[in-house]
Design an enzyme around this catalytic site. Structure first.
Site, PDB file in Angstrom:
ATOM      1  N   THR A 184       0.409  -0.744   0.132  1.00  0.00           N
ATOM      2  CA  THR A 184       0.121   0.080   0.309  1.00  0.00           C
ATOM      3  C   THR A 184       0.687   1.035  -0.164  1.00  0.00           C
ATOM      4  OG1 THR A 184      -1.791  -0.984   1.023  1.00  0.00           O
ATOM      5  CG2 THR A 184      -1.706   1.093   1.414  1.00  0.00           C
ATOM      6  N   ARG A 212     -13.865  -8.154   1.402  1.00  0.00           N
ATOM      7  CA  ARG A 212     -13.346  -7.443   2.054  1.00  0.00           C
ATOM      8  C   ARG A 212     -13.271  -6.248   2.052  1.00  0.00           C
ATOM      9  NH1 ARG A 212      -7.739  -6.211   2.082  1.00  0.00           N
ATOM     10  NH2 ARG A 212      -6.998  -6.968   3.925  1.00  0.00           N
TER      11      ARG A 212
HETATM   12  C1  SD4 Z   1      -4.851  -4.207   2.948  1.00  0.00           C
HETATM   13  N1  SD4 Z   1      -2.757  -2.392   4.112  1.00  0.00           N
HETATM   14  O1  SD4 Z   1      -5.766  -4.294   2.215  1.00  0.00           O
HETATM   15  C2  SD4 Z   1      -3.220  -3.428   2.814  1.00  0.00           C
HETATM   16  C3  SD4 Z   1      -2.683  -4.340   1.699  1.00  0.00           C
HETATM   17  C4  SD4 Z   1      -1.140  -3.598   1.430  1.00  0.00           C
HETATM   18  O2  SD4 Z   1       0.523  -2.475   2.420  1.00  0.00           O
HETATM   19  O3  SD4 Z   1      -0.686  -3.924   0.871  1.00  0.00           O
HETATM   20  N2  SD4 Z   1      -0.522  -2.628   2.565  1.00  0.00           N
HETATM   21  O4  SD4 Z   1      -4.944  -5.389   3.894  1.00  0.00           O
END
Ligand code: SD4
Length: 322
Positions: A184, A212
Site C-alpha cells: 500500500t 473484503r
Molecule cells: C490491505 N494494507 O488491504 C492493505 C494491503 C497492503 O501495504 O498492501 N498494505 O491489507
C-alpha cells in the site's frame, strides 16, 4: 525551518515521493494536494501491482480499491472501501472529504458517487490480473483467507464446504505474507504553511474474499493526522493491523512525547505482541518535521522515501524491523 515542507511515503515509491515534493516545495501547494497527487500517480503506475487497477484480484477475479485521506487541520476524513470499477480511489476519497459530511463510502454505491463526481466507470481487470487469478485457481486457490472452512477448487474455490481444517492457519499466513503482498502507498505530509495531512491507497489483499475491506480506508488504521501532533500511515497485513488502529496509536504516542520512530515502533510492537508473524510497517512524522518508521517481518527491512528541504529530493530510507 529546514525540515518543512516534508513528505514521507511507504516502500520504494520514489516517483510518488518526487511528485509530492514538487507539489509541496516547487508549487507551494497543500499537504492534501500532495497526498492526492502522489497516491494518484501510484494508482496510474499501478505501483507493484498492489495499488490501483489490475492487481490483487479477489476470489472472483475482480480488483477493488481502498483509499483514505485525512486533513489534520479540520480532522475531516474521506474514505472509499471496496470501490468497484473506478480507477481514481484517492481522488474519490478526497471528494468524500470535501463534498460530503460522511467519512467512508463503500462498494458499488461508492462507484455511483464517483460517477456523480465526474469519474469514469470502467473495468479494473487487466490481462495481467486475470492471469494472476487463473494461476491462483489452478493452484487450488492457495493461499486464501478462509479458516475452519475449505474452499472447493471445483466450484471456483467457493462456495465452501464447512470442514475443520487441520492445517496450521498461521503457517498458511506466513506463506501468504512472504509473497510481499502488502505494498500500500501510505503518505504523510506537512506543507509550507505547516498543515499536516495523511492518506493511503491500495487494491487490498490478493485472493481476498469478495466484499473484503482492509485497513487502508479507515482513519486511525490506514492513516491518521492531527495538526496538534503529527501524522502516521500504515502498510501491511490489513486484516490484522486494523484490529489495533496503529496510525491512531502512533499519533497518540507522539502526543505523549514519543519521537516518530518510537511512536511507530510502539504501534508495530503492539500488533506483534498478539501476532508475532504479521508483516507490516508504520511511518510517522511530527509537527516539528521529525520523521521515522518501524516494521515487523518485512524482508530485508522496510524501505520508505522522504523529501524535505535538507534532503532536497526523494531519498530512500531503511528501517530495520523490530
Ligand atoms: C490491505 N494494507 O488491504 C492493505 C494491503 C497492503 O501495504 O498492501 N498494505 O491489507
Amino acid at each position: 525551518n529546514k525540515s518543512i515542507p516534508l513528505v514521507v511515503i511507504t516502500w520504494d515509491y520514489r516517483d510518488a515521493t518526487q511528485k509530492a515534493w514538487n507539489v509541496l516545495n516547487n508549487q507551494k501547494r497543500s499537504a492534501l494536494d500532495a497526498i492526492e497527487e502522489s497516491c494518484s500517480l501510484c494508482e496510474e503506475q499501478r505501483c507493484r501491482t498492489t495499488v490501483g487497477y489490475g492487481g490483487s484480484p479477489d476470489e472472483s477475479g475482480e480488483t477493488t480499491l481502498d483509499a483514505v485521506i485525512m486533513d489534520g487541520v479540520t480532522m475531516d476524513v474521506g474514505g472509499v472501501g471496496l470501490l468497484r470499477n473506478v480507477k481514481n480511489a484517492i481522488s474519490v476519497a478526497r471528494k468524500v472529504l470535501e463534498n460530503t459530511k460522511h467519512s467512508l463510502l463503500g462498494g458499488e454505491l461508492a462507484a455511483d458517487f464517483a460517477v456523480e463526481m465526474g469519474f469514469k466507470k470502467e473495468s479494473l481487470q487487466t490481462e495481467e490480473s486475470k492471469k494472476m487469478w487463473l494461476n491462483w485457481k489452478a493452484n487450488k486457490c492457495q493461499p486464501n483467507f478462509w479458516k475452519n472452512v475449505d474452499p472447493d477448487p471445483k466450484k471456483s474455490c467457493g462456495p465452501y464446504h464447512l470442514r475443520k481444517t487441520m492445517d496450521n492457519i498461521m503457517e498458511k499466513h506466513i506463506s501468504y505474507v512472504n509473497e510481499e503482498n502488502h505494498d500500500t502507498i501510505g503518505v504523510v505530509a506537512i506543507d509550507s504553511n505547516g498543515h499536516i495531512a495523511a492518506g493511503a491507497s491500495t487494491n487490498g489483499a490478493k485472493n481476498k474474499i469478495p466484499g473484503r475491506i482492509g485497513d487502508s480506508p479507515i482513519a486511525g488504521a490506514g492513516a491518521y493526522a492531527d495538526q496538534k501532533v503529527g501524522a502516521a500511515a500504515g502498510t501491511g497485513d490489513g486484516d490484522i493491523m486494523m484490529r489495533f488502529l496503529p496510525t491512531f496509536l502512533a499519533v497518540e504516542e507522539m502526543r505523549r512525547g514519543a519521537t516518530p520512530t518510537e511512536a511507530a515502533t510502539t504501534a508495530v510492537r503492539r500488533i506483534a505482541e498478539h501476532y508475532p508473524t504479521f508483516s507490516g510497517a508504520v511511518i510517522a512524522l511530527n509537527k516539528d518535521g521529525d520523521y521515522g518508521a518501524a516494521c515487523n517481518r518485512v524482508n530485508n527491512g522496510f524501505q520508505y522515501y522522504v523529501a524535505n528541504p535538507e534532503l532536497g529530493r526523494a531519498t530512500m530510507h531503511l528501517a530495520n524491523c523490530i
